[in-house]
Design a protein around this motif. Structure first.
Motif, PDB file in Angstrom:
ATOM      1  N   VAL A 138       7.822  56.492  11.609  1.00  0.00           N
ATOM      2  CA  VAL A 138       6.991  57.159  10.621  1.00  0.00           C
ATOM      3  C   VAL A 138       6.072  58.140  11.323  1.00  0.00           C
ATOM      4  O   VAL A 138       5.515  57.830  12.381  1.00  0.00           O
ATOM      5  CB  VAL A 138       6.150  56.133   9.814  1.00  0.00           C
ATOM      6  CG1 VAL A 138       5.219  56.858   8.851  1.00  0.00           C
ATOM      7  CG2 VAL A 138       7.057  55.180   9.061  1.00  0.00           C
ATOM      8  N   LYS A 139       5.930  59.329  10.742  1.00  0.00           N
ATOM      9  CA  LYS A 139       4.988  60.289  11.314  1.00  0.00           C
ATOM     10  C   LYS A 139       4.115  60.867  10.216  1.00  0.00           C
ATOM     11  O   LYS A 139       4.530  60.968   9.050  1.00  0.00           O
ATOM     12  CB  LYS A 139       5.721  61.395  12.063  1.00  0.00           C
ATOM     13  CG  LYS A 139       6.597  62.295  11.213  1.00  0.00           C
ATOM     14  CD  LYS A 139       7.235  63.386  12.083  1.00  0.00           C
ATOM     15  CE  LYS A 139       8.111  64.309  11.257  1.00  0.00           C
ATOM     16  NZ  LYS A 139       8.749  65.361  12.106  1.00  0.00           N
ATOM     17  N   ILE A 140       2.908  61.237  10.598  1.00  0.00           N
ATOM     18  CA  ILE A 140       1.943  61.842   9.686  1.00  0.00           C
ATOM     19  C   ILE A 140       1.842  63.325  10.038  1.00  0.00           C
ATOM     20  O   ILE A 140       1.555  63.680  11.179  1.00  0.00           O
ATOM     21  CB  ILE A 140       0.565  61.180   9.799  1.00  0.00           C
ATOM     22  CG1 ILE A 140       0.692  59.660   9.619  1.00  0.00           C
ATOM     23  CG2 ILE A 140      -0.386  61.772   8.776  1.00  0.00           C
ATOM     24  CD1 ILE A 140       1.237  59.240   8.279  1.00  0.00           C
ATOM     25  N   VAL A 141       2.107  64.185   9.069  1.00  0.00           N
ATOM     26  CA  VAL A 141       2.072  65.632   9.269  1.00  0.00           C
ATOM     27  C   VAL A 141       1.001  66.222   8.379  1.00  0.00           C
ATOM     28  O   VAL A 141       0.963  65.955   7.168  1.00  0.00           O
ATOM     29  CB  VAL A 141       3.445  66.274   8.953  1.00  0.00           C
ATOM     30  CG1 VAL A 141       3.355  67.793   9.063  1.00  0.00           C
ATOM     31  CG2 VAL A 141       4.505  65.746   9.897  1.00  0.00           C
ATOM     32  N   SER A 142       0.095  66.989   8.983  1.00  0.00           N
ATOM     33  CA  SER A 142      -0.974  67.643   8.222  1.00  0.00           C
ATOM     34  C   SER A 142      -0.797  69.158   8.361  1.00  0.00           C
ATOM     35  O   SER A 142      -0.795  69.698   9.467  1.00  0.00           O
ATOM     36  CB  SER A 142      -2.346  67.221   8.745  1.00  0.00           C
ATOM     37  OG  SER A 142      -3.378  67.819   7.983  1.00  0.00           O
ATOM     38  N   LEU A 143      -0.628  69.853   7.230  1.00  0.00           N
ATOM     39  CA  LEU A 143      -0.460  71.300   7.210  1.00  0.00           C
ATOM     40  C   LEU A 143      -1.595  71.935   6.430  1.00  0.00           C
ATOM     41  O   LEU A 143      -2.048  71.393   5.418  1.00  0.00           O
ATOM     42  CB  LEU A 143       0.884  71.685   6.570  1.00  0.00           C
ATOM     43  CG  LEU A 143       2.158  71.189   7.270  1.00  0.00           C
ATOM     44  CD1 LEU A 143       3.385  71.624   6.484  1.00  0.00           C
ATOM     45  CD2 LEU A 143       2.224  71.704   8.692  1.00  0.00           C
ATOM     46  N   VAL A 144      -2.039  73.087   6.895  1.00  0.00           N
ATOM     47  CA  VAL A 144      -3.104  73.828   6.213  1.00  0.00           C
ATOM     48  C   VAL A 144      -2.496  74.586   5.049  1.00  0.00           C
ATOM     49  O   VAL A 144      -1.545  75.348   5.217  1.00  0.00           O
ATOM     50  CB  VAL A 144      -3.814  74.793   7.171  1.00  0.00           C
ATOM     51  CG1 VAL A 144      -4.887  75.589   6.425  1.00  0.00           C
ATOM     52  CG2 VAL A 144      -4.434  74.030   8.338  1.00  0.00           C
TER      53      VAL A 144
END
Length: 602
Positions: A138-144
């Motif tokens: 599982v990965k957490i991706v944060s995009l603006v």
């Protein structure tokens, strides 16, 4: 020996390097002009100032400065308030005005960000509900979030019911981040679980998000990128497309609209139904969806309806060309088809449409062509049904600029008449010479009329082009194949009639000029002529539309002429022209790979 300027003295290493460069070039006396250019460039004051800035930055870096204040922006704001209360002197007014300037505020904001080392994004913590054994999967991706879409389409996996990334649009935010890939399973968006949700329910979650958007993702298995995606592939489209009028498009916001003749760069053909493309020259590099050639062909077959067969009419008419009120010289025509020939052509076209034996392309692969000023001009081919005004447009072009445009002189085997001149009206040759040229494939178009041969020879085209002129050729679309080569690089303009209501209005004074020996040499258009013209134009466009670079509707002859002239001039002045890849390459690229159906756009 080159002498280092005083402004560079603090940089002995740079001085030595430049001195060696200058002394090394002095020995090449055969390139004295290049030496002078290099010397003048290195003596530029701006270059010396850059060296000074470089030196100062290096010195500043060695000192390892520490910011005195990490909140300069708030300090400046407090100071401005104090100055206002302390009195309104000129000095205070000037300082308060300086603090209020947007550029100064931005400078202080950047200073504070660097001082607080706030220039790197802060990764969100791993949620508590993620088990240790699942952390690797599982990965957490944060995009603006910006004004443009993230550039990804989503769908529901029919087998598992999970929401997965179906397509990453090339050039979009998701593609540039490199953090989201096709096949990734979306578990959460901003902490909201996507379990048992439909794709259309997820779009509002993204729309109402402010600032960063955080995704919880289960990555898909990595797959190798195909090398074919790296190849630059350009196409010219042969139809208009508006996604807002297409109910089958997966997502209208993800699609690209275009007009016939536009140049698109194909970014991906992995999906059999929806390709990714962007307009050539568009500053927006984000790709969008367009219907694939296979999909468009399926549409055409689905929309095809059987036509009723018409009964043959046993009526024959002489050959003719159109004449407008101002009058014009009769052009070479091989004669008008009789009614039974026209009806047979209709039957063949209906059969081809129903059984799918004729399937013209919807995209033509093209490559950029940069014309050398010393090269010959491209051949200009004007095509259209009889009576539409092709000959009049050609005549007006020739009159508008006779030094620029030229026309071919037809060949014939009939006897020269008293008022005619060899090489001006016709090239008069024997039957033996004409038939020998036919066997040698030297004619673009030829036929017999009243026992005599008439034809347009390739030699006549070469003569016009050898004079440095733009050769204007009037030919039936079926004959364009004889000049559709890299030698002539034809620019094909198809002239089509307007709707029948406008034809009735604009052609009410137009007349046919028939054969001189006919009892009625001048005849006005009939309703049957209008129907035949429109029907013939539809047939030509369906069967030969892939050859047309430009389509002009000739409702008003003056408007059509201005459009044609402006288009030809823009082509000549363009830095880049687009020609079919088949003229240069052996065969166009047709690689395709299958993918799932797209259902959403984020």
């Amino acid at each position: 020996v080159w002498e280092c300027p005083p402004s560079l003295l603090p940089l002995p290493g740079v001085c030595r390097l430049l001195s060696s460069v200058m002394s090394g070039t002095e020995s090449h006396t055969d390139r004295e002009e290049d030496y002078r250019f290099l010397h003048s460039m290195l003596m530029e004051k701006k270059l010396h100032l850059l060296f000074k800035i470089h030196e100062r930055l290096k010195r500043f870096e060695k000192r390892s400065p520490i910011p005195v204040q990490e909140h300069a922006a708030s300090l400046a704001s407090d100071l401005a308030e104090e100055l206002i209360y302390q009195g309104w002197r000129d000095e205070a007014k000037e300082l308060v005005s300086l603090f209020s300037k947007p550029h100064f505020k931005s400078l202080l904001s950047v200073h504070d960000a660097v001082a607080q080392r706030d220039f790197e994004p802060t990764l969100p913590p791993v949620p508590d509900d993620v088990l240790e054994e699942d952390e690797d999967s599982v990965k957490i991706v944060s995009l603006v979030k910006t004004k443009e879409p993230l550039g990804a389409t989503i769908k529901r996996d029919k087998a598992t019911g999970a929401i997965v990334v179906a397509r990453i649009m090339r050039g979009g935010a998701a593609d540039k981040s490199g953090l989201i890939h096709e096949g990734d399973e979306l578990k959460e968006v901003n902490g909201v679980s996507l379990e048992n949700r439909k794709p259309k329910e997820i779009l509002p979650l993204l729309a109402c998000s402010q600032g960063d958007i955080t995704f919880k993702i289960i990555p898909a298995s990595p797959k190798e990128e195909m090398s074919s995606n790296k190849k630059k592939l350009f196409v010219r489209v042969l139809f208009d497309y508006d996604p807002n009028e297409d109910p089958s498009v997966p997502c209208k916001d993800a699609a690209v609209s275009f007009k016939r003749g536009d140049i698109l760069r194909i970014v991906s053909t992995e999906d059999d139904t929806w390709w990714q493309a962007c307009h050539y020259g568009n500053s927006n590099s984000r790709a969008g969806l367009i219907p694939s050639q296979q999909l468009h062909e399926r549409w055409r077959v689905a929309l095809q309806r059987p036509r009723a067969l018409f009964r043959p009419r046993q009526v024959k008419r002489p050959g003719f060309s159109i004449s407008f009120p101002a009058g014009l010289r009769r052009s070479f025509r091989l004669g008008r088809k009789s009614s039974w020939v026209r009806e047979a052509a209709r039957s063949r076209r209906w059969s081809a449409g129903v059984h799918g034996s004729f399937r013209p392309p919807t995209y033509i692969e093209v490559i950029p062509y940069h014309r050398d000023p010393k090269e010959r001009h491209r051949l200009v081919v004007l095509a259209g049904p009889s009576g539409v005004g092709v000959n009049e447009l050609k005549r007006r072009l020739l009159i508008s600029d006779p030094d620029r445009y030229g026309v071919t002189v037809p060949y014939t085997t009939r006897e020269k008449r008293r008022q005619e001149n060899e090489g001006v009206d016709y090239h008069f040759v024997s039957v033996h010479m004409f038939e020998e040229a036919i066997l040698n494939h030297r004619f673009i178009d030829y036929g017999r009329y009243k026992g005599h041969y008439y034809g347009t020879s390739l030699d006549s085209v070469h003569r016009v082009m050898a004079e440095g002129k733009v050769c204007l050729l009037d030919a039936h679309p079926s004959k364009i194949k004889h000049v559709y080569t890299s030698e002539f690089k034809p620019y094909v303009v198809f002239v089509k009639p307007p709707r029948i209501e406008e034809l009735r209005l604009t052609r009410r004074r137009a007349k046919f000029i028939c054969d001189e020996e006919d009892t009625n040499p001048v005849r006005i258009f009939s309703e049957e002529d209008f129907e035949d013209m429109i029907d013939s134009a539809e047939t030509m466009e369906k069967e030969y539309g892939h050859l047309f670079d430009k389509v002009i509707v000739n409702g008003d002859i003056a408007v059509a002429f201005r459009e044609l002239k402006a288009d030809l001039e823009s082509i000549e002045e363009a830095e880049v022209q687009w020609i079919p890849a088949e003229w240069i390459c052996s065969s166009p690229t047709t690689a395709r790979r299958s993918c799932g159906h797209l259902t959403g756009w984020i």
